[in-house]
Design an enzyme around this catalytic site. Structure first.
Site, mmCIF file in Angstrom:
data_model
loop_
_atom_site.group_PDB
_atom_site.id
_atom_site.type_symbol
_atom_site.label_atom_id
_atom_site.label_comp_id
_atom_site.label_asym_id
_atom_site.label_seq_id
_atom_site.Cartn_x
_atom_site.Cartn_y
_atom_site.Cartn_z
ATOM 1 N N SER A 159 0.834 -1.200 0.000
ATOM 2 C CA SER A 159 0.000 0.000 0.000
ATOM 3 C C SER A 159 0.872 1.255 0.000
ATOM 4 C CB SER A 159 -0.978 -0.052 1.182
ATOM 5 O OG SER A 159 -2.000 0.905 1.047
ATOM 6 N N ASP A 185 -9.385 -5.156 -5.236
ATOM 7 C CA ASP A 185 -8.873 -3.899 -4.691
ATOM 8 C C ASP A 185 -9.355 -2.728 -5.552
ATOM 9 O OD1 ASP A 185 -7.369 -1.895 -3.487
ATOM 10 O OD2 ASP A 185 -5.443 -2.910 -3.767
ATOM 11 N N HIS A 242 -7.681 -5.268 -0.869
ATOM 12 C CA HIS A 242 -6.531 -4.526 -0.367
ATOM 13 C C HIS A 242 -6.077 -5.047 0.998
ATOM 14 C CE1 HIS A 242 -3.956 -1.025 -0.880
ATOM 15 N NE2 HIS A 242 -4.078 -0.798 0.419
#
Length: 356
Positions: free
Chosen positions: A191, A294, A324
């Site tokens: 991320s 995601d 995610h």
């Protein structure tokens, strides 16, 4: 050593409040101007509250306890900024192993190298990916807006270079240094941490390596954005336990970017008109790990295409049925098998690039 205190709380859906909440005041700090429920609250006067989301654990917790086969210790990287790192290494490796420099996720605004979810994930890497790990705890926004996290990433690489130059010196890091191949270094993150890894790799193309050799970058669901929405950002449904929605993404960027900057700032959108051309960046080979469910999926795939067009070496792996941060939050029923697939891909990438 600076630590961000986090207590234990079940992590549900982070819900974002995008408008000032005049009715909510915190001990005289004024209205709440930015909030992701359960994670962070920012007040009008700049006061920041990080809420108890995920517990911190010590370096000797769980799979790094005595006799576990994995050693772990915390070290100071930069006393001036408070940056520190958690080091991991296999206890009984036959020889020295490649080094992964890891940056945690959290939208640049939350997260820690001490978070239980990251400790559990990274403690697997020595055995399952055949490497030592330096997990960096960098400064967070909005108190320290970008490029603070990128600067801290570079500071971590400089610290690593110092370790490579210390050789056989006897000190508190000797146990870890003696297990590391500093000519086989990989930058990695998930991320926002993947975004840090990308920008650090781009900067390192200008030098600063010394005795180190960066062999690759591993970007797990890299957190990028842009003013124009992608199809997955607009249409991908997010379940109640999703770690990232479009609204939370926008909130993170408002807290992280320089005041007044938009989402086409090059730190957010490396494909924007104002960003350096990818072909001009001396990037190492890249592995991009994409989650099918995601909201960032299409943006991640677009990055892969652009890197290839720019002449870069890119591998990509897409994990079906998960969203995610599945590999650390385990918030999908397929999280465990997909995580094992990811660890196998990471091991193969590290092995192939270490021998090249």
């Amino acid at each position: 050593m600076r630590r961000r205190r986090m207590g234990a709380l079940h992590v549900g859906e982070p819900r974002v409040s995008v408008q000032p909440q005049v009715g909510k005041n915190g001990a005289g700090h004024g209205a709440v101007v930015e909030e992701i429920h359960g994670l962070i609250r920012v007040y009008k006067d700049g006061h920041v509250e990080r809420l108890p989301a995920i517990p911190d654990v010590p370096c000797t917790w769980g799979s790094t306890a005595a006799g576990s086969g994995v050693l772990a210790r915390d070290v100071v990287v930069d006393r001036a900024t408070g940056v520190w790192a958690r080091l991991y290494a296999p206890a009984n490796a036959a020889g020295k192993v490649p080094v992964v420099v890891y940056f945690h996720g959290g939208g640049f605004s939350v997260g820690s190298a001490a978070w239980k979810c990251y400790h559990e994930f990274l403690a697997q890497l020595p055995a399952k990916a055949g490497c030592a790990v330096m997990s960096v705890d960098y400064r967070l926004a909005p108190e320290n807006r970008l490029p603070a996290a990128f600067d801290d990433g570079l500071a971590a690489v400089r610290w690593l270079r110092q370790q490579a130059e210390h050789g056989s010196a006897s000190d508190e890091v000797a146990w870890w240094r003696g297990r590391c191949r500093f000519d086989r270094v990989f930058l990695m993150g998930d991320s926002a941490g993947a975004t840090v890894a990308f920008h650090v790799a781009a900067r390192l193309g200008q030098g600063q390596l010394g005795a180190l050799a960066v062999k690759g970058a591993i970007l797990i669901q890299p957190f990028f954005g842009g003013e124009a929405r992608t199809a997955s950002e607009k249409t991908t449904p997010q379940p109640p336990r999703s770690a990232l929605s479009l609204a939370t993404s926008d909130s993170y960027w408002r807290m992280a970017l320089p005041a007044g900057a938009g989402r086409d700032h090059p730190w957010c959108n490396p494909l924007s008109r104002g960003a350096p051309r990818l072909e001009s960046l001396a990037l190492p080979p890249v592995l991009v790990c994409v989650a099918e469910a995601d909201v960032l999926r299409d943006r991640n795939l677009e990055l892969c295409r652009a890197l290839r067009k720019g002449g870069k070496s890119v591998e990509q792996a897409t994990y079906g049925g998960v969203g995610h941060a599945f590999q650390v939050l385990h918030n999908y029923h397929l999280s465990q098998p997909r995580t094992q697939e990811m660890l196998a891909h990471i091991r193969a990438f590290v092995s192939a690039r270490s021998s090249s």
